[in-house]
Design a protein around this motif. Structure first.
Motif, PDB file in Angstrom:
ATOM      1  N   LEU A  28       0.961  -1.079   0.021  1.00 27.06           N
ATOM      2  CA  LEU A  28       0.082  -0.094  -0.036  1.00 27.06           C
ATOM      3  C   LEU A  28       0.915   1.081   0.056  1.00 27.06           C
ATOM      4  CD1 LEU A  28      -2.698  -0.789   2.736  1.00 27.06           C
ATOM      5  CD2 LEU A  28      -2.833  -1.349   0.225  1.00 27.06           C
ATOM      6  N   GLY A  29       0.467   2.304  -0.772  1.00 34.77           N
ATOM      7  CA  GLY A  29       1.177   3.357  -0.816  1.00 34.77           C
ATOM      8  C   GLY A  29       0.324   4.635  -1.286  1.00 34.77           C
ATOM      9  N   LEU A  41      -2.116   3.722  -3.748  1.00 25.77           N
ATOM     10  CA  LEU A  41      -1.550   2.661  -4.471  1.00 25.77           C
ATOM     11  C   LEU A  41      -1.669   1.425  -4.090  1.00 25.77           C
ATOM     12  CD1 LEU A  41       2.023   4.337  -5.342  1.00 25.77           C
ATOM     13  CD2 LEU A  41       0.250   4.192  -7.111  1.00 25.77           C
ATOM     14  N   LEU A  42      -2.183   0.333  -4.728  1.00 28.01           N
ATOM     15  CA  LEU A  42      -2.161  -0.867  -4.173  1.00 28.01           C
ATOM     16  C   LEU A  42      -1.661  -1.782  -5.316  1.00 28.01           C
ATOM     17  CD1 LEU A  42      -4.036  -2.197  -2.115  1.00 28.01           C
ATOM     18  CD2 LEU A  42      -6.000  -2.312  -4.023  1.00 28.01           C
ATOM     19  N   VAL A  64       4.260  -1.127   3.757  1.00 29.25           N
ATOM     20  CA  VAL A  64       4.095   0.285   3.382  1.00 29.25           C
ATOM     21  C   VAL A  64       5.350   0.951   3.637  1.00 29.25           C
ATOM     22  CG1 VAL A  64       2.996   2.323   4.088  1.00 29.25           C
ATOM     23  CG2 VAL A  64       1.594   0.102   4.673  1.00 29.25           C
ATOM     24  N   ASP A  65       5.902   1.793   2.535  1.00 29.51           N
ATOM     25  CA  ASP A  65       6.933   2.356   2.430  1.00 29.51           C
ATOM     26  C   ASP A  65       6.924   3.580   3.452  1.00 29.51           C
ATOM     27  OD1 ASP A  65       6.492   5.263   0.840  1.00 29.51           O
ATOM     28  OD2 ASP A  65       5.364   3.790   0.097  1.00 29.51           O
ATOM     29  N   MET A  69       3.702   5.897   5.024  1.00 33.28           N
ATOM     30  CA  MET A  69       3.135   5.525   6.372  1.00 33.28           C
ATOM     31  C   MET A  69       2.632   6.666   6.938  1.00 33.28           C
ATOM     32  SD  MET A  69       2.805   2.833   8.120  1.00 33.28           S
ATOM     33  CE  MET A  69       1.612   3.152   9.226  1.00 33.28           C
ATOM     34  N   VAL A  70       3.012   7.863   7.016  1.00 33.21           N
ATOM     35  CA  VAL A  70       2.401   9.064   7.686  1.00 33.21           C
ATOM     36  C   VAL A  70       0.930   9.270   7.273  1.00 33.21           C
ATOM     37  CG1 VAL A  70       3.125  10.523   6.201  1.00 33.21           C
ATOM     38  CG2 VAL A  70       2.826  11.179   8.379  1.00 33.21           C
TER      39      VAL A  70
END
Length: 107
Positions: A28-29, A41-42, A64-65, A69-70
């Motif tokens: 996820l992103g 993003l998935l 998660v990059d 994450m934030v």
């Protein structure tokens, strides 16, 4: 920090990974896009990078990059069916607004 999956989402991701035959989990992103600023993003993850955070929920690894994450902390990923449509839905407590078309969001 956490990312979670509903039972429906976990079953769907597990099924996709099984049919794909490879992959360590779901990535996820977020990326800059759309009229509200960001889009999700998935994608399948074939490897875990050094700056990734890895969560495991209901037997599925969610990667998660560090930069995303934030924006994603506390998000629950669901898989929903509405009439003839079906897809993943992000229940993100950090979102302050979304564009009218639902393609992007702002925090």
């Amino acid at each position: 920090m956490s990312i979670s999956l509903t039972e429906s989402a976990a079953q769907r991701v597990s099924s996709f990974l099984s049919h794909r035959g490879k992959g360590v989990g779901l990535r996820l992103g977020v990326r800059t896009s759309g009229c509200s600023g960001m889009a999700y993003l998935l994608e399948f993850a074939d490897m875990i990078n050094e700056d990734d955070t890895v969560f495991e929920d209901k037997g599925v690894k969610v990667i998660v990059d560090g930069k995303s994450m934030v924006y994603l902390d506390g998000t629950e990923l669901d898989f929903v069916k509405e009439g003839l449509n079906e897809g993943f839905k992000f229940n993100n407590p950090n979102v302050s607004s979304e564009c009218g078309c639902g393609e992007s969001f702002n925090v």
